[in-house]
Design a protein around this motif. Structure first.
Motif, PDB file in Angstrom:
ATOM      1  N   MET A  52       0.856  -1.185   0.000  1.00 29.94           N
ATOM      2  CA  MET A  52       0.000   0.000   0.000  1.00 29.94           C
ATOM      3  C   MET A  52       0.895   1.238   0.000  1.00 29.94           C
ATOM      4  O   MET A  52       1.729   1.406   0.898  1.00 29.94           O
ATOM      5  CB  MET A  52      -0.907   0.016   1.239  1.00 29.94           C
ATOM      6  N   PRO A  53       0.751   2.104  -1.001  1.00 26.91           N
ATOM      7  CA  PRO A  53       1.606   3.295  -1.062  1.00 26.91           C
ATOM      8  C   PRO A  53       1.153   4.387  -0.091  1.00 26.91           C
ATOM      9  O   PRO A  53      -0.018   4.450   0.292  1.00 26.91           O
ATOM     10  CB  PRO A  53       1.439   3.759  -2.508  1.00 26.91           C
ATOM     11  N   TYR A  54       2.098   5.214   0.281  1.00 25.05           N
ATOM     12  CA  TYR A  54       1.793   6.426   1.043  1.00 25.05           C
ATOM     13  C   TYR A  54       0.906   7.295   0.165  1.00 25.05           C
ATOM     14  O   TYR A  54       1.128   7.419  -1.035  1.00 25.05           O
ATOM     15  CB  TYR A  54       3.097   7.155   1.391  1.00 25.05           C
ATOM     16  N   ILE A  62      -0.217  16.266  10.681  1.00 21.95           N
ATOM     17  CA  ILE A  62       1.256  16.289  10.699  1.00 21.95           C
ATOM     18  C   ILE A  62       1.849  15.367   9.620  1.00 21.95           C
ATOM     19  O   ILE A  62       2.985  14.938   9.701  1.00 21.95           O
ATOM     20  CB  ILE A  62       1.826  15.961  12.103  1.00 21.95           C
ATOM     21  N   ARG A  63       1.043  15.098   8.587  1.00 23.38           N
ATOM     22  CA  ARG A  63       1.453  14.374   7.386  1.00 23.38           C
ATOM     23  C   ARG A  63       1.842  12.907   7.609  1.00 23.38           C
ATOM     24  O   ARG A  63       2.626  12.348   6.856  1.00 23.38           O
ATOM     25  CB  ARG A  63       2.565  15.124   6.656  1.00 23.38           C
ATOM     26  N   LEU A  64       1.302  12.319   8.668  1.00 27.02           N
ATOM     27  CA  LEU A  64       1.473  10.884   8.885  1.00 27.02           C
ATOM     28  C   LEU A  64       0.244  10.193   8.317  1.00 27.02           C
ATOM     29  O   LEU A  64      -0.862  10.717   8.407  1.00 27.02           O
ATOM     30  CB  LEU A  64       1.588  10.560  10.378  1.00 27.02           C
ATOM     31  N   MET A  65       0.441   9.030   7.731  1.00 28.84           N
ATOM     32  CA  MET A  65      -0.697   8.295   7.194  1.00 28.84           C
ATOM     33  C   MET A  65      -1.673   8.026   8.340  1.00 28.84           C
ATOM     34  O   MET A  65      -1.270   7.527   9.404  1.00 28.84           O
ATOM     35  CB  MET A  65      -0.200   6.997   6.563  1.00 28.84           C
ATOM     36  N   PHE A  69      -6.862   4.657   7.794  1.00 30.02           N
ATOM     37  CA  PHE A  69      -6.586   4.183   6.437  1.00 30.02           C
ATOM     38  C   PHE A  69      -5.670   2.960   6.462  1.00 30.02           C
ATOM     39  O   PHE A  69      -5.795   2.057   5.628  1.00 30.02           O
ATOM     40  CB  PHE A  69      -5.993   5.298   5.578  1.00 30.02           C
ATOM     41  N   ILE A  70      -4.756   2.939   7.427  1.00 31.33           N
ATOM     42  CA  ILE A  70      -3.905   1.754   7.589  1.00 31.33           C
ATOM     43  C   ILE A  70      -4.785   0.568   7.986  1.00 31.33           C
ATOM     44  O   ILE A  70      -4.646  -0.535   7.442  1.00 31.33           O
ATOM     45  CB  ILE A  70      -2.792   2.009   8.621  1.00 31.33           C
TER      46      ILE A  70
END
Length: 154
Positions: A52-54, A62-65, A69-70
């Motif tokens: 699974m891509p970022y 703070i731009r963390l996945m 969604f994970i």
């Protein structure tokens, strides 16, 4: 043929089989397409792995996945595995995810590996790991899914 295509072919076979139960499967699931899952490993009825891509559209402030969604990625790997293992409809009863490290943009992608740990007449027990490209464990998950009786499907 590559592993991704092999798994998609297995899913096409499942669609035909499930039609006999009166279930119209949409495979691959739209959620898998949204998450851009690519199958990278498969052991019949035992293990399924996907990359699974970022995705910057699925991050927190703070731009963390985003963890949800994970978890969706985990569910989207466990789901097809459960159907392949049981050979009939399966529904998730419980999914628990423990996060150990963040999924960062520089990780580029994660590998989600789901495994069937035990199968009874009515329940599948599964575990999953999520690792970055360096092999670091980002999270672990456990799930229990109910195998739906054929006479209960419609």
């Amino acid at each position: 043929m590559n592993i991704h295509q092999d798994v998609l072919n297995l899913q096409a076979g499942m669609r035909e089989k499930f039609a006999a139960f009166g279930v119209d499967l949409v495979l691959p699931p739209p959620s898998s397409l949204t998450l851009k899952l690519e199958y990278t490993g498969h052991e019949e009825g035992r293990m399924l792995r996907a990359r699974m891509p970022y995705n910057a559209n699925m991050t927190n402030p703070i731009r963390l996945m985003q963890g949800g969604f994970i978890a969706a990625g985990i569910d989207d790997v466990m789901g097809p595995l459960s159907y392949m293992c049981a050979g009939q409809p399966v529904v998730t009863l419980q999914l628990s995810v423990t996060y150990l490290r963040p999924f960062l943009e520089q990780d580029e992608y994660v590998e989600i590996e789901a495994e069937v740990i035990n199968k009874t007449r009515t329940i599948l027990y599964m575990e999953a790991t999520v690792k970055n490209k360096q092999g670091q464990l980002l999270c672990k998950a456990t799930a229990q899914s109910m195998i739906v009786a054929k006479d209960k499907v419609k």
